[in-house]
Design a protein around this motif. Structure first.
Motif, PDB file in Angstrom:
ATOM      1  N   THR A   1       0.835  -1.373  -0.094  1.00 12.25           N
ATOM      2  CA  THR A   1       0.154   0.229  -0.308  1.00 12.25           C
ATOM      3  C   THR A   1       1.041   1.635   0.101  1.00 12.25           C
ATOM      4  O   THR A   1       1.881   0.694   0.226  1.00 12.25           O
ATOM      5  CB  THR A   1      -1.053   0.359   1.139  1.00 12.25           C
ATOM      6  OG1 THR A   1       0.070   0.666   2.725  1.00 12.25           O
ATOM      7  CG2 THR A   1      -1.873  -1.252   1.394  1.00 12.25           C
TER       8      THR A   1
ATOM      9  N   ARG B   1       0.982   3.294   2.183  1.00  6.25           N
ATOM     10  CA  ARG B   1       1.038   3.730   3.332  1.00  6.25           C
ATOM     11  C   ARG B   1       2.816   3.294   3.602  1.00  6.25           C
ATOM     12  O   ARG B   1       3.528   3.945   4.410  1.00  6.25           O
ATOM     13  CB  ARG B   1       0.455   3.971   4.722  1.00  6.25           C
ATOM     14  CG  ARG B   1       0.666   4.033   6.031  1.00  6.25           C
ATOM     15  CD  ARG B   1      -0.568   3.536   6.608  1.00  6.25           C
ATOM     16  NE  ARG B   1      -1.878   4.474   6.048  1.00  6.25           N
ATOM     17  CZ  ARG B   1      -2.765   3.771   6.067  1.00  6.25           C
ATOM     18  NH1 ARG B   1      -3.004   2.702   5.467  1.00  6.25           N
ATOM     19  NH2 ARG B   1      -3.803   4.428   5.539  1.00  6.25           N
TER      20      ARG B   1
ATOM     21  N   ALA C   1      -3.414   8.588   7.999  1.00  6.30           N
ATOM     22  CA  ALA C   1      -4.740   8.129   7.722  1.00  6.30           C
ATOM     23  C   ALA C   1      -5.501   8.454   6.452  1.00  6.30           C
ATOM     24  O   ALA C   1      -6.665   7.720   6.548  1.00  6.30           O
ATOM     25  CB  ALA C   1      -6.033   8.378   9.456  1.00  6.30           C
ATOM     26  N   LYS C   2      -4.965   9.295   6.223  1.00  5.35           N
ATOM     27  CA  LYS C   2      -6.128   8.749   4.551  1.00  5.35           C
ATOM     28  C   LYS C   2      -6.503   7.871   3.676  1.00  5.35           C
ATOM     29  O   LYS C   2      -5.285   7.835   3.724  1.00  5.35           O
ATOM     30  CB  LYS C   2      -5.838  10.194   3.862  1.00  5.35           C
ATOM     31  CG  LYS C   2      -5.408  12.028   4.708  1.00  5.35           C
ATOM     32  CD  LYS C   2      -4.344  13.242   3.703  1.00  5.35           C
ATOM     33  CE  LYS C   2      -4.762  14.436   4.377  1.00  5.35           C
ATOM     34  NZ  LYS C   2      -5.819  15.429   4.239  1.00  5.35           N
ATOM     35  N   GLU C   3      -7.079   7.609   3.233  1.00  6.75           N
ATOM     36  CA  GLU C   3      -8.073   6.946   3.224  1.00  6.75           C
ATOM     37  C   GLU C   3      -7.213   6.602   1.518  1.00  6.75           C
ATOM     38  O   GLU C   3      -6.510   5.338   1.063  1.00  6.75           O
ATOM     39  CB  GLU C   3      -9.701   7.276   1.977  1.00  6.75           C
ATOM     40  CG  GLU C   3      -9.446   6.437   1.256  1.00  6.75           C
ATOM     41  CD  GLU C   3     -11.413   6.148   0.710  1.00  6.75           C
ATOM     42  OE1 GLU C   3     -11.974   4.711   0.240  1.00  6.75           O
ATOM     43  OE2 GLU C   3     -11.656   6.828   0.945  1.00  6.75           O
ATOM     44  N   ILE C   4      -6.467   7.199   0.354  1.00  9.40           N
ATOM     45  CA  ILE C   4      -5.440   6.928  -0.017  1.00  9.40           C
ATOM     46  C   ILE C   4      -4.509   5.903   0.078  1.00  9.40           C
ATOM     47  O   ILE C   4      -3.728   5.560  -1.022  1.00  9.40           O
ATOM     48  CB  ILE C   4      -5.389   8.166  -1.231  1.00  9.40           C
ATOM     49  CG1 ILE C   4      -4.554   7.969  -2.547  1.00  9.40           C
ATOM     50  CG2 ILE C   4      -4.302   9.374   0.161  1.00  9.40           C
ATOM     51  CD1 ILE C   4      -4.595   9.450  -3.474  1.00  9.40           C
TER      52      ILE C   4
ATOM     53  N   SER D   1      -4.312   4.007   2.110  1.00 14.76           N
ATOM     54  CA  SER D   1      -4.575   2.769   1.933  1.00 14.76           C
ATOM     55  C   SER D   1      -4.548   1.825   0.723  1.00 14.76           C
ATOM     56  O   SER D   1      -5.067   0.541   0.560  1.00 14.76           O
ATOM     57  CB  SER D   1      -5.396   2.264   2.510  1.00 14.76           C
ATOM     58  OG  SER D   1      -6.843   2.761   1.682  1.00 14.76           O
TER      59      SER D   1
ATOM     60  N   ASP E   1      -5.446  11.182  -9.214  1.00 21.29           N
ATOM     61  CA  ASP E   1      -5.150  11.035  -7.920  1.00 21.29           C
ATOM     62  C   ASP E   1      -3.671  10.885  -7.838  1.00 21.29           C
ATOM     63  O   ASP E   1      -3.752  11.641  -6.483  1.00 21.29           O
ATOM     64  CB  ASP E   1      -5.917   9.446  -7.615  1.00 21.29           C
ATOM     65  CG  ASP E   1      -6.944   9.036  -7.900  1.00 21.29           C
ATOM     66  OD1 ASP E   1      -7.911  10.107  -6.872  1.00 21.29           O
ATOM     67  OD2 ASP E   1      -7.282   7.643  -8.358  1.00 21.29           O
TER      68      ASP E   1
END
Length: 274
Positions: free
Chosen positions: A212, A214, A245-248, A250, A260
């Motif tokens: 991911t 992250r 923690a931002k969704e992107i 993940s 994106d």
């Protein structure tokens, strides 16, 4: 006299005249055109029939250069002997131009990276290359083939996969299938973010494509945290943990569209400003 195909140059000469005509017809431009690696002129013969084209060619193989000059008198002042990757395009073209060619498989990616360096001058590209690379360039986000070249080229070009070419269309036949694609410069003038940072993020993300973002971008995240005077504390509620923690973050890189990746680059840019 025919030119001997040289393995070191990745030469596989197209011998199917119908395919050659189809490739040339796929070039939807007038004006200045550069043919890369003309070989024995299978595309050149049809390009020369188009009076609306101001054709120039670059060929690294001295044997091919001799063959072309012997068989095509009009190429005397159009043919450059040299390496496209080392060619100073700004010395050859003083306005927009397009590119066509049967790209050597072993340097096709390098050719595209150079085209990207001159994206504001190169309006269209029609080329044949290894099918796997062609698919990688043309595939949309969310597919396995989607990668670094996909994102970097699709940021600036609309890309069409035109047709597949059998190994039997070449001499000697390559061990892989080939494909023809067309790239047309889109309307984008700039990314709206730092282009160098955009490239860095795309390359680092896909270099560890199974992770991911992250994890694959962890070193960049830490670097920007330091630049932003954030403690490297990932405990819940910390600035760094909220950023991560931002969704992107993940997602894996193949899920991200060009837009994106631009958004992701903007996130890092904003972090850098804090």
């Amino acid at each position: 006299m025919e030119v001997r195909a040289k393995k070191a140059l990745g030469q596989h000469f197209l011998i199917d005249q119908k395919i050659a005509q189809d490739i040339v017809e796929a070039l939807q431009v007038e004006g200045q055109v550069l043919e890369i690696g003309p070989g024995m002129g299978v595309l050149t013969q049809y390009l020369l029939q188009r009076d609306s084209l101001d054709l120039k060619l670059i060929e690294i193989d001295s044997e091919s250069v001799s063959y072309l000059l012997k068989h095509y008198d009009t190429l005397k002042n159009r043919l450059i002997q040299g390496d496209f990757l080392k060619l100073k395009l700004e010395d050859i073209f003083h306005s927009n131009f397009s590119v066509i060619g049967n790209f050597p498989y072993n340097i096709s990616s390098q050719i595209f990276f150079k085209i990207l360096e001159h994206k504001d001058a190169v309006g269209q590209v029609v080329c044949m290359l290894q099918k796997e690379v062609a698919e990688r360039i043309a595939e949309p986000a969310g597919t396995k083939a989607y990668g670094i070249l996909s994102v970097l080229l699709q940021a600036w070009y609309d890309i069409e996969y035109l047709f597949t070419v059998s190994p039997n269309s070449f001499s000697p036949p390559p061990k892989v299938q080939s494909a023809v694609i067309r790239l047309k410069r889109n309307a984008r003038k700039d990314l709206g973010v730092d282009e160098k940072l955009f490239k860095q993020i795309v390359k680092q993300a896909f270099n560890q494509r199974r992770k991911t973002l992250r994890n694959s971008l962890k070193s960049m995240i830490n670097d920007y945290a330091i630049r932003s005077s954030w403690p490297l504390d990932r405990a819940e509620g910390s600035m760094l943990s909220e950023f991560c923690a931002k969704e992107i973050f993940s997602l894996r890189p193949e899920k991200l569209s060009v837009e994106d990746f631009i958004y992701l680059t903007d996130l890092f840019s904003l972090t850098n400003e804090k």
